[in-house]
Design a protein around this motif. Structure first.
Motif, PDB file in Angstrom:
ATOM      1  N   CYS A  33      38.555   5.887 -26.207  1.00 17.44           N
ATOM      2  CA  CYS A  33      39.528   4.781 -26.087  1.00 17.44           C
ATOM      3  C   CYS A  33      39.492   4.070 -24.755  1.00 17.44           C
ATOM      4  O   CYS A  33      39.517   3.066 -24.468  1.00 17.44           O
ATOM      5  N   LYS A  36      36.400   2.256 -24.314  1.00 18.25           N
ATOM      6  CA  LYS A  36      36.159   0.987 -24.818  1.00 18.25           C
ATOM      7  C   LYS A  36      37.092  -0.222 -24.086  1.00 18.25           C
ATOM      8  O   LYS A  36      36.745  -1.330 -24.115  1.00 18.25           O
ATOM      9  N   VAL A 255      46.206   7.204 -29.430  1.00 20.19           N
ATOM     10  CA  VAL A 255      45.599   6.253 -28.723  1.00 20.19           C
ATOM     11  C   VAL A 255      44.095   5.861 -29.476  1.00 20.19           C
ATOM     12  O   VAL A 255      43.590   4.937 -28.873  1.00 20.19           O
ATOM     13  N   LYS A 256      43.823   6.766 -30.277  1.00 14.48           N
ATOM     14  CA  LYS A 256      42.658   6.317 -30.892  1.00 14.48           C
ATOM     15  C   LYS A 256      42.567   4.910 -31.760  1.00 14.48           C
ATOM     16  O   LYS A 256      41.820   4.434 -31.861  1.00 14.48           O
ATOM     17  N   PRO A 259      42.332   0.807 -29.163  1.00 13.76           N
ATOM     18  CA  PRO A 259      41.252  -0.007 -29.115  1.00 13.76           C
ATOM     19  C   PRO A 259      41.232  -1.144 -30.330  1.00 13.76           C
ATOM     20  O   PRO A 259      41.248  -2.497 -30.097  1.00 13.76           O
TER      21      PRO A 259
END
Ligand SMILES: [Mg+2]
Length: 263
Positions: A33, A36, A255-256, A259
């Protein structure tokens, strides 16, 4: 989740425990994350109420988990206390602290001196060797005019198999004796976020805070006037979100998923 216009976000502030890691283990997808978002040109900050470690140590912990981090991106309450004292009393000013070694080194790294006789400020943080003598010293110094500062008032902090009393327990002991509220540095006060925006010339509308706590993370985002995303990888359950009046702008499993929401 339409509440966050992705084009508008230029910086993301991450809470640490429960958001990027749990104890010593990274949350799945956290490293990817951050990578990215950086690749897309989004500024990254780390916001922590921890008052026991230096910025370098906190960045090193993230790096050890594969999460790219720089010390200057870390805004912790330990760093905040040092910055506050230096801005208010100047370089060379004096402090007494109920705090652990790294915290005292952070203060000294800012050109401040430990002084248990006539300090400008008394900083109270998490000190796992706190005792009556230290509380009495803080009490006497605040009574004779030193500013009473608390890094944070967190009631507890997570450990491997549960939780332990936090800085709030020690702050409460001093607060009860001096009968005065401390200047609070960490969440839910907005001081650390105000500094981030100021340091990097960011507008409130350009910043998103991601955290796992409604009462600290989402609350401080609201108070600061920035957007917030709550992750369910930490202390908050889906049931609690339905009940609360503190509503985040978005809710993510972890949090995955960030993005995909932002990029
Ligand atoms: Mg957290």
């Amino acid at each position: 989740m339409k509440a966050i216009a992705k084009e508008a976000i230029r910086a993301v502030i991450f809470d640490l425990d429960g958001t990027l890691y749990r104890g010593k283990k990274a949350i799945e997808g956290a490293a990817e994350c951050i990578a990215k978002l950086r690749k897309a040109g989004i500024m990254i900050f780390f916001l922590s109420n921890a008052g026991t470690n230096k910025r370098e140590e906190m960045a090193r912990k993230l790096i050890a988990m594969g999460i790219d981090a720089k010390p200057e991106e870390v805004y912790s309450s330990a760093y905040g206390a040092a910055r506050y004292i230096r801005e208010r009393y100047g370089k060379g000013s004096r402090f007494y602290a109920i705090a652990e070694k790294s915290m005292i080194e952070e203060l000294e790294g800012f050109g401040l001196y430990f002084d248990d006789e006539k300090p400008d400020a008394v900083v109270v943080s998490l000190d796992r060797n706190a005792n009556y003598g230290k509380i009495a010293k803080a009490y006497l110094l605040v009574k004779s005019g030193a500013e009473f500062i608390a890094t944070n008032k967190d009631p507890d902090y997570p450990v491997e198999n549960g939780s332990m009393p936090g800085a709030g327990a020690i702050v409460a002991a001093v607060e009860a004796s001096v009968q005065k509220k401390p200047t609070l540095i960490g969440k839910p006060e907005t001081r650390l976020i105000d500094w981030m925006l100021h340091d990097r010339k960011l507008k409130k509308s350009e910043v998103l805070l991601v955290g796992d706590s409604l009462i600290t993370d989402v609350a401080v985002a609201k108070k600061s006037g920035i957007k917030s995303a709550l992750v369910l990888s930490g202390i908050t359950t889906e049931k609690q979100i339905k009940k609360t009046r503190i509503k985040p702008d978005a809710v993510l499993r972890s949090v995955k998923e960030l993005p995909r929401m932002l990029l």
